[in-house]
Design an enzyme around this catalytic site. Structure first.
Site, PDB file in Angstrom:
ATOM      1  N   SER A  99       0.605  -1.373  -0.046  1.00  0.00           N
ATOM      2  CA  SER A  99       0.165   0.109   0.090  1.00  0.00           C
ATOM      3  C   SER A  99       0.924   1.286  -0.007  1.00  0.00           C
ATOM      4  O   SER A  99       1.588   1.617  -1.114  1.00  0.00           O
ATOM      5  CB  SER A  99      -0.929   0.001   1.112  1.00  0.00           C
ATOM      6  OG  SER A  99      -1.961   0.962   1.234  1.00  0.00           O
ATOM      7  N   ASP A 242      -2.302   6.548  -3.516  1.00  0.00           N
ATOM      8  CA  ASP A 242      -1.354   5.537  -2.757  1.00  0.00           C
ATOM      9  C   ASP A 242      -0.761   4.589  -3.475  1.00  0.00           C
ATOM     10  O   ASP A 242      -1.286   4.277  -4.817  1.00  0.00           O
ATOM     11  CB  ASP A 242      -1.797   5.235  -1.423  1.00  0.00           C
ATOM     12  CG  ASP A 242      -2.784   3.977  -1.463  1.00  0.00           C
ATOM     13  OD1 ASP A 242      -3.427   4.050  -2.439  1.00  0.00           O
ATOM     14  OD2 ASP A 242      -2.835   3.183  -0.450  1.00  0.00           O
ATOM     15  N   ASP A 244      -1.074   1.401  -3.794  1.00  0.00           N
ATOM     16  CA  ASP A 244      -1.926   0.562  -4.443  1.00  0.00           C
ATOM     17  C   ASP A 244      -3.337   1.157  -4.990  1.00  0.00           C
ATOM     18  O   ASP A 244      -4.381   0.244  -5.546  1.00  0.00           O
ATOM     19  CB  ASP A 244      -2.150  -0.673  -3.804  1.00  0.00           C
ATOM     20  CG  ASP A 244      -2.861  -0.339  -2.283  1.00  0.00           C
ATOM     21  OD1 ASP A 244      -2.763   0.701  -1.812  1.00  0.00           O
ATOM     22  OD2 ASP A 244      -3.511  -1.325  -1.822  1.00  0.00           O
ATOM     23  N   ASP A 246      -5.824   2.282  -3.835  1.00  0.00           N
ATOM     24  CA  ASP A 246      -7.293   2.220  -2.971  1.00  0.00           C
ATOM     25  C   ASP A 246      -7.686   3.645  -2.308  1.00  0.00           C
ATOM     26  O   ASP A 246      -8.754   3.894  -2.142  1.00  0.00           O
ATOM     27  CB  ASP A 246      -7.075   1.181  -2.135  1.00  0.00           C
ATOM     28  CG  ASP A 246      -6.269   1.198  -1.116  1.00  0.00           C
ATOM     29  OD1 ASP A 246      -5.325   1.884  -1.187  1.00  0.00           O
ATOM     30  OD2 ASP A 246      -6.449   0.333  -0.056  1.00  0.00           O
TER      31      ASP A 246
HETATM   32 MG    MG Z   1      -3.673   1.544   0.069  1.00  0.00          MG
END
Ligand code: MG
Length: 456
Positions: A99, A242, A244, A246
């Site tokens: 992440s 960020d 990844d 999400d």
């Molecule tokens: Mg994330």
């Protein structure tokens, strides 16, 4: 890695080849395979980190050894992989991503068939299999298979379009700047926005797991380039992801970066205008702005403990369509009940097109709160006792104990006093209509906590 615990707040995380090694990944893969069971269909994907393909191969081996049939999705954002798990009726998924952590980290997250991360109880089950060596291998003639699943990013992009008014957004010809953090945020969103009629300018969009552009945590102070470019080319909006993708943090047309509570409140307001009485799910750490907005527009607010998995799961059990965290994670159940940066960006563009207002105008309509933070050192063994003492003192106020102690006062100010899950400290987080009041609250409760701690 510790000898009893692998999973943290969001899956397993560690520094590559020091804490998280291929050996850990392969055994974890087999433990995950044992947890799901033989012949189960497991999708696996990874973000842009340099170690992604390495850990994916290790986890795939572990899964196949226990008889799971693995589908490889390649590189994609966490929400794109989560969507594919649900969309392709997989039994589960594994995402290799750390992440927002720096580039030397990686992580392994396990996804349930509904696309949501597994619960902490299920994680404990996998830990039990891992540490007590209860892995059940398949015999040589029942090993799992490996197939490629292509096109997950395209499917994800198409699915998002079903939840916005494509023609209306197209008619506005928005200009959007995307800061993809050199990771997977740059895969599905630029084509999606072009199909929504936007002019797209990207920065840090080349995939590079060393993250040369900026660190993958989208903090306002690290998004100076995004802000400058939005202003320089007179764009309508900027968005930063960020690692990844999400979570998404937005920049208005004036180059002002807004923390996630502001954009979440914009989405809540428009959602409640169209869906009166709807349930909105958010952790108890969220800003008073969220409470204010839900109350003003007559929604039903559901508080949860801090953590994205809890928000997702509460949305499912409560059948709530909208949830959010102030770190820029918005969950939109009609698409999927997980944080999703591309979905959030599309929802905001939809609102801008619908209302005819710019992002700065939409945010300017919101009440303003001032924030002050503090911390008090407290050893882990005294945390629970101190928390109880604090509660005893304030229990006659308007208080919530869902996670730590949160007190709401008559004058719309509030304070959250919460032991850290990772450090020997209590964190204090106050909000008020003016800065002085917020500072006073933190000062008062810092002193009170120190006094109570001295009696323990
Ligand atoms: Mg994330």
């Amino acid at each position: 890695m510790s000898t009893t615990k692998l999973f943290g707040t969001n899956g397993v995380r560690g520094v590559v080849n020091i804490e998280l090694t291929p050996e850990v990944a392969i055994n974890l893969g087999s433990s995950i395979g044992t947890f799901f069971g033989k012949e189960k269909k497991i999708l696996i994907g990874y973000d842009a980190r340099t170690s992604g393909p390495m850990f994916a191969r290790a986890v795939i081996s572990g899964l196949m050894a226990t008889g799971c049939n693995v589908y490889t999705a390649g590189m994609g954002s966490t929400p794109a992989i989560q969507f594919a798990v649900k969309n392709h009726n997989m039994d589960g998924g594994v995402i290799i991503s750390a992440s927002h952590n720096p580039p030397e980290y990686n992580g392994i997250k396990v996804i349930w068939s509904d696309g949501i991360e597994i619960s902490h109880e299920q994680e404990s089950e996998i830990e039990g299999i891992y540490f007590e060596k209860k892995i059940v291998f398949a015999s040589w003639d029942h090993l799992g298979t490996k197939l490629e699943l292509t096109g997950i990013n395209d499917e994800y992009k198409e699915a998002i379009k079903n939840h916005v008014d494509v023609q209306k957004i197209k008619s506005k010809h928005f200009h959007v700047v995307i800061d993809a953090a050199n990771s997977v945020g740059g895969i599905a969103l630029p084509p999606l926005l072009r199909e929504l009629g936007c002019k797209v300018t990207t920065i840090n969009a080349n995939i590079d797991g060393t993250f040369p552009g900026r660190l993958p945590e989208p903090r306002p102070e690290s998004l100076g380039d995004l802000s400058a470019i939005v202003r320089a080319i007179s764009a309508d909006m900027g968005v930063a992801f960020d690692g990844d993708a999400d979570r998404s943090i937005f920049c208005d047309e004036n180059g002002i970066i807004h923390w996630g509570d502001k954009t979440f409140a914009v989405v809540i307001k428009q959602y409640l205008i169209k869906n009166p009485g709807a349930k909105i799910v958010t952790p108890v750490s969220s800003s008073t702005l969220i409470k204010d907005t839900v109350e003003t527009y007559k929604g039903q607010l559901i508080w949860t403990k801090v953590g994205s998995v809890t928000v997702s799961q509460t949305m499912k059990t409560e059948n709530a369509n909208l949830g959010g965290e102030e770190n820029g994670g918005i969950f939109y159940q009609p698409h999927q009940a997980v944080r999703d940066g591309a979905m959030t960006t599309s929802l905001l563009l939809n609102i801008m097109a619908d209302t005819g207002k710019s992002l700065a105008q939409l945010i300017a309509e919101e009440p303003q709160y001032f924030i002050e933070k503090g911390k008090v050192e407290c050893s882990n063994d005294k945390k629970e006792l101190l928390l109880r003492k604090v509660y005893d003192e304030v229990k006659n106020e308007n208080v919530s104990t869902i996670d730590g102690v949160k007190i709401w006062f008559q004058d719309a100010s509030a304070i959250l006093i919460r032991p850290s899950g990772t450090e020997p400290v209590f964190r204090l987080y106050a909000e008020a209509k003016d800065q002085e009041k917020a500072s006073k609250l933190v000062k008062y409760y810092t002193l009170r906590l120190e006094q109570l701690l001295a009696t323990l």
